[in-house]
Scaffold this motif. Structure first.
Motif, PDB file in Angstrom:
ATOM      1  N   CYS A   5       0.788  -1.248   0.027  1.00 16.52           N
ATOM      2  CA  CYS A   5      -0.049  -0.242   0.022  1.00 16.52           C
ATOM      3  C   CYS A   5       0.814   1.239  -0.105  1.00 16.52           C
ATOM      4  CB  CYS A   5      -0.829  -0.047   1.264  1.00 16.52           C
ATOM      5  SG  CYS A   5      -2.430  -1.096   1.050  1.00 16.52           S
ATOM      6  N   ALA A   6       1.797   1.347   0.921  1.00 14.08           N
ATOM      7  CA  ALA A   6       2.940   2.539   0.836  1.00 14.08           C
ATOM      8  C   ALA A   6       3.510   2.601  -0.348  1.00 14.08           C
ATOM      9  CB  ALA A   6       3.919   2.125   1.795  1.00 14.08           C
ATOM     10  N   LEU A   7       3.989   1.539  -1.403  1.00 14.16           N
ATOM     11  CA  LEU A   7       4.609   1.610  -2.417  1.00 14.16           C
ATOM     12  C   LEU A   7       3.303   2.369  -3.607  1.00 14.16           C
ATOM     13  CD1 LEU A   7       6.717  -1.282  -2.923  1.00 14.16           C
ATOM     14  CD2 LEU A   7       7.232   1.058  -2.707  1.00 14.16           C
ATOM     15  N   LEU A   8       2.190   2.052  -3.478  1.00 17.70           N
ATOM     16  CA  LEU A   8       1.185   2.229  -4.501  1.00 17.70           C
ATOM     17  C   LEU A   8       0.807   3.882  -4.048  1.00 17.70           C
ATOM     18  CD1 LEU A   8      -1.413  -0.783  -4.453  1.00 17.70           C
ATOM     19  CD2 LEU A   8      -0.014   0.196  -6.159  1.00 17.70           C
ATOM     20  N   LEU A   9       0.923   4.319  -2.684  1.00 16.32           N
ATOM     21  CA  LEU A   9       0.623   5.661  -2.367  1.00 16.32           C
ATOM     22  C   LEU A   9       1.878   6.391  -3.017  1.00 16.32           C
ATOM     23  CD1 LEU A   9      -0.829   5.332   1.112  1.00 16.32           C
ATOM     24  CD2 LEU A   9      -2.014   6.281  -0.994  1.00 16.32           C
ATOM     25  N   ILE A  10       2.899   5.958  -2.627  1.00 13.35           N
ATOM     26  CA  ILE A  10       4.345   6.796  -3.252  1.00 13.35           C
ATOM     27  C   ILE A  10       4.367   6.887  -4.811  1.00 13.35           C
ATOM     28  CG2 ILE A  10       6.934   6.481  -3.560  1.00 13.35           C
ATOM     29  CD1 ILE A  10       6.858   5.362  -0.921  1.00 13.35           C
ATOM     30  N   ALA A  11       3.553   5.894  -5.394  1.00 13.77           N
ATOM     31  CA  ALA A  11       3.724   6.052  -6.871  1.00 13.77           C
ATOM     32  C   ALA A  11       2.386   7.218  -7.361  1.00 13.77           C
ATOM     33  CB  ALA A  11       3.296   4.720  -7.619  1.00 13.77           C
ATOM     34  N   LEU A  62       1.600   9.660  -5.316  1.00 14.67           N
ATOM     35  CA  LEU A  62       2.051  11.048  -4.939  1.00 14.67           C
ATOM     36  C   LEU A  62       3.204  11.161  -6.013  1.00 14.67           C
ATOM     37  CD1 LEU A  62       2.131  10.813  -1.003  1.00 14.67           C
ATOM     38  CD2 LEU A  62       0.929  12.470  -2.502  1.00 14.67           C
ATOM     39  N   PHE A  63       4.220  10.277  -6.523  1.00 14.92           N
ATOM     40  CA  PHE A  63       5.227  10.853  -7.378  1.00 14.92           C
ATOM     41  C   PHE A  63       4.489  11.556  -8.669  1.00 14.92           C
ATOM     42  CE2 PHE A  63       7.574  10.033 -11.154  1.00 14.92           C
ATOM     43  CZ  PHE A  63       8.957  10.522 -10.815  1.00 14.92           C
ATOM     44  N   LEU A  64       3.156  11.134  -9.143  1.00 16.19           N
ATOM     45  CA  LEU A  64       2.538  11.689 -10.063  1.00 16.19           C
ATOM     46  C   LEU A  64       1.830  12.857  -9.817  1.00 16.19           C
ATOM     47  CD1 LEU A  64       0.736   8.497 -11.634  1.00 16.19           C
ATOM     48  CD2 LEU A  64       3.035   9.437 -12.514  1.00 16.19           C
ATOM     49  N   TYR A  65       1.330  13.128  -8.495  1.00 15.87           N
ATOM     50  CA  TYR A  65       1.085  14.469  -7.994  1.00 15.87           C
ATOM     51  C   TYR A  65       2.231  15.325  -8.195  1.00 15.87           C
ATOM     52  CZ  TYR A  65      -0.148  17.820  -4.685  1.00 15.87           C
ATOM     53  OH  TYR A  65      -0.676  19.077  -3.992  1.00 15.87           O
ATOM     54  N   PHE A  66       3.331  15.015  -7.434  1.00 16.26           N
ATOM     55  CA  PHE A  66       4.402  15.937  -7.358  1.00 16.26           C
ATOM     56  C   PHE A  66       5.132  16.524  -8.827  1.00 16.26           C
ATOM     57  CE2 PHE A  66       4.654  14.539  -2.820  1.00 16.26           C
ATOM     58  CZ  PHE A  66       4.482  15.984  -2.324  1.00 16.26           C
ATOM     59  N   ARG A  67       4.886  15.435  -9.569  1.00 13.27           N
ATOM     60  CA  ARG A  67       5.524  15.890 -11.058  1.00 13.27           C
ATOM     61  C   ARG A  67       4.740  16.829 -11.687  1.00 13.27           C
ATOM     62  NH1 ARG A  67       5.693  10.979 -15.146  1.00 13.27           N
ATOM     63  NH2 ARG A  67       4.366  12.126 -16.532  1.00 13.27           N
ATOM     64  N   THR A  68       3.269  16.966 -11.486  1.00 10.84           N
ATOM     65  CA  THR A  68       2.724  18.009 -12.127  1.00 10.84           C
ATOM     66  C   THR A  68       2.598  19.174 -11.191  1.00 10.84           C
ATOM     67  OG1 THR A  68       0.699  17.245 -10.609  1.00 10.84           O
ATOM     68  CG2 THR A  68       0.860  16.366 -12.861  1.00 10.84           C
ATOM     69  N   ARG A  69       2.935  19.066  -9.808  1.00 13.16           N
ATOM     70  CA  ARG A  69       2.960  20.191  -9.136  1.00 13.16           C
ATOM     71  C   ARG A  69       4.663  20.784  -9.240  1.00 13.16           C
ATOM     72  NH1 ARG A  69      -0.828  22.311  -8.543  1.00 13.16           N
ATOM     73  NH2 ARG A  69       0.039  23.756  -7.115  1.00 13.16           N
ATOM     74  N   ALA A  94       4.556  14.881   3.994  1.00 20.04           N
ATOM     75  CA  ALA A  94       3.783  13.569   4.167  1.00 20.04           C
ATOM     76  C   ALA A  94       4.541  12.719   3.191  1.00 20.04           C
ATOM     77  CB  ALA A  94       2.509  13.635   3.531  1.00 20.04           C
ATOM     78  N   PHE A  95       5.005  12.961   2.086  1.00 22.51           N
ATOM     79  CA  PHE A  95       5.830  12.072   1.176  1.00 22.51           C
ATOM     80  C   PHE A  95       7.048  11.799   1.639  1.00 22.51           C
ATOM     81  CE2 PHE A  95       8.503  11.376  -2.647  1.00 22.51           C
ATOM     82  CZ  PHE A  95       7.763  10.494  -3.242  1.00 22.51           C
TER      83      PHE A  95
END
Length: 133
Positions: free
Chosen positions: A18-24, A26-33, A46-47
């Motif tokens: 689950c943590a790996l899925l959340l990191i993936a 969030l990685f996409l979120y941070f890429r756009t941010r 949080a990341f």
């Protein structure tokens, strides 16, 4: 191998996945941010916490699995496990501390704004020395 060991291995494995899925995600979120050049410090903290927690779950799984199977019983592996656990716990605690400070100071809405990237022409002029001083 007892029932508790199996239950803990399953729980650690699910937590890690689950943590790996959340990191993936969030990685996409941070890429756009980062492309928008504005990042929430709370989400960044949080990341970082989630990354430390993921390492902690991997170390916990490794420790529990090696204890159950008897693999890695020598002192070098024991010291490595202990050091890995200490680092993972320290990073997780720091992440929680940062998130707690941000929550209780009501600073969840702090954002980090990155300056705009200069156009290529400006940097080319500066590198070749053709700009006027």
């Amino acid at each position: 191998m007892g029932g508790i060991d199996i239950l803990l291995l399953i729980a650690y494995g699910i937590s890690f996945a689950c943590a790996l899925l959340l990191i993936a995600a969030l990685f996409l979120y941070f890429r756009t941010r980062f492309r928008a050049r504005v990042v929430s410090l709370f989400m960044l903290a949080a990341f970082a916490f989630l990354g430390a927690y993921t390492v902690k779950m991997a170390v916990a799984f490794w420790i529990r699995f090696s204890n159950v199977t008897g693999a890695g019983a020598d002192s070098v592996y024991a010291a490595l496990k202990s050091n890995a656990w200490a680092v993972a716990q320290t990073c997780t605690t720091l992440g929680l501390l940062i998130l707690t400070v941000l929550m209780y100071t009501r600073r969840q809405d702090l954002f980090m704004i990155f300056p705009a990237v200069r156009e290529r022409e400006d940097t080319d002029d500066a590198n070749t020395g053709s700009g006027k001083a």
